[in-house]
Design a protein around this motif. Sequence first.
Motif, PDB file in Angstrom:
ATOM      1  N   ASP A  92      70.623   8.614  19.576  1.00  0.00           N
ATOM      2  CA  ASP A  92      70.214   7.704  18.500  1.00  0.00           C
ATOM      3  C   ASP A  92      69.617   6.446  19.131  1.00  0.00           C
ATOM      4  O   ASP A  92      69.322   6.436  20.331  1.00  0.00           O
ATOM      5  N   GLU A  93      69.470   5.398  18.358  1.00  0.00           N
ATOM      6  CA  GLU A  93      68.796   4.204  18.895  1.00  0.00           C
ATOM      7  C   GLU A  93      69.637   3.482  19.950  1.00  0.00           C
ATOM      8  O   GLU A  93      69.123   2.593  20.638  1.00  0.00           O
ATOM      9  N   LYS A  94      70.886   3.888  20.107  1.00  0.00           N
ATOM     10  CA  LYS A  94      71.715   3.265  21.150  1.00  0.00           C
ATOM     11  C   LYS A  94      71.711   4.095  22.440  1.00  0.00           C
ATOM     12  O   LYS A  94      72.551   3.900  23.318  1.00  0.00           O
ATOM     13  N   THR A  95      70.793   5.043  22.521  1.00  0.00           N
ATOM     14  CA  THR A  95      70.735   5.913  23.705  1.00  0.00           C
ATOM     15  C   THR A  95      69.554   5.515  24.592  1.00  0.00           C
ATOM     16  O   THR A  95      68.445   5.305  24.097  1.00  0.00           O
ATOM     17  N   LEU A  96      69.835   5.441  25.888  1.00  0.00           N
ATOM     18  CA  LEU A  96      68.737   5.340  26.857  1.00  0.00           C
ATOM     19  C   LEU A  96      68.541   6.748  27.419  1.00  0.00           C
ATOM     20  O   LEU A  96      69.489   7.341  27.950  1.00  0.00           O
ATOM     21  N   ALA A  97      67.350   7.304  27.267  1.00  0.00           N
ATOM     22  CA  ALA A  97      67.092   8.667  27.751  1.00  0.00           C
ATOM     23  C   ALA A  97      66.085   8.602  28.898  1.00  0.00           C
ATOM     24  O   ALA A  97      64.980   8.074  28.735  1.00  0.00           O
ATOM     25  N   ILE A  98      66.512   9.108  30.058  1.00  0.00           N
ATOM     26  CA  ILE A  98      65.699   9.008  31.277  1.00  0.00           C
ATOM     27  C   ILE A  98      65.174  10.403  31.640  1.00  0.00           C
ATOM     28  O   ILE A  98      65.958  11.351  31.756  1.00  0.00           O
ATOM     29  N   PHE A  99      63.875  10.511  31.805  1.00  0.00           N
ATOM     30  CA  PHE A  99      63.235  11.798  32.107  1.00  0.00           C
ATOM     31  C   PHE A  99      62.641  11.720  33.502  1.00  0.00           C
ATOM     32  O   PHE A  99      61.827  10.830  33.778  1.00  0.00           O
TER      33      PHE A  99
END
Length: 357
Positions: A92-99
């Motif tokens: 959700d908007e509280k997630t940092l997603a690193i690719f």
Amino acid sequence: KKDGYDTFMLKEIHEQPHVIAETLRGRIHQQHIVLDELKDIDFSKFNKVYFVACGTAYHASLCGAHVLKKVAHLPVLSEVASEFRYNDPLIDEKTLAIFVSQSGETADTLAALRLAKEKKATTLAVANVLGSTISRDADYVLYTCAGPEIAVASTKAYTTQLVLLILLAYYIAQNLNQDVHDDVIKQLQLIPQYVDNILKDEPVFAQYAHMLKDMHDAYFIGRNLDYASVLEGALKLKEVSYVHADAYVAGELKHGPIALIEDGSVVIAVATQPHIAQKTISNIQETIARGARVILLTTHHEEVKNVQNTYYLPDVEPTLQAILVAIPLQLIAYYTACLKGCDVDKPRNLAKSVTVE
Ligand code: M6R
């Protein structure tokens, strides 16, 4: 093109001191990590960090996630990109997603990025190729400075990903007001020198390859951060030399895999994490008792009984060890492939960039 090296893989292995220095350049200032690209991110808003990638980039992510959890005390999750989308990710908007992607064009990683954006995560790409799709699509991008990687087997892209993900972990820790020891920052700056010194021991690793060249299987073991390193070591060996290799959490051996160990089996053990090295060493003894021949890559200086092939890594901060141990593991895989006459730069069935799902 190959600068006098026989293969691109060997050239790229030897470029690592330089490209690691390039990746660090400008990112440490007065004992502080500076990642200007991320300066408008408020890290305190995240309650979770996802790492998503494929293959070697996934192994780098596992290390990055391990270090981030340890130094920034944030909940972290790492997933292979081809699984992520079908696993009901909690974003959700509280997630940092690193690719993480060297090429920035891997289909599964790109699809995972699209999903994370739909679910309103803040997205960050760690890429090597300037202007690649991933770097254009993510909210933020950090570039590794590995330069073009030609060999299918990733080497310098991996170690520069490790460097960048470790910088990122400490940067987030700094931002969340966690203690970051000056010593870690000093040692980070010395990593190119350490890598250069390990490369001087190339003949030692070429010698270890003789133990593997006629084997059908090899067993890699490690715990904690070392487990991520052995996953990568096993991948490197199988992709270039076609020796079947598996990586195990050392503590899991006695729950099944030790049944495979017999007279002459080769076990490659990594034990660089001081708080747990002794436990891995006990697991090594269990394999030796069943006839295994062991290659041990460690920082643990007490004599280890019955292990003839021990390579001592520099005793740096444990969170940095994955970078250093990558070098022996790459060279062991490389020389095993050479002894078997494999086409090291272009292993069968593999493409440099996997643009189909
Ligand atoms: O370009 P990417 O970093 O997204 O590639 C991911 C994997 O395909 C790649 O790391 C692959 O596992 C390498 N051949 C391993 O050496």
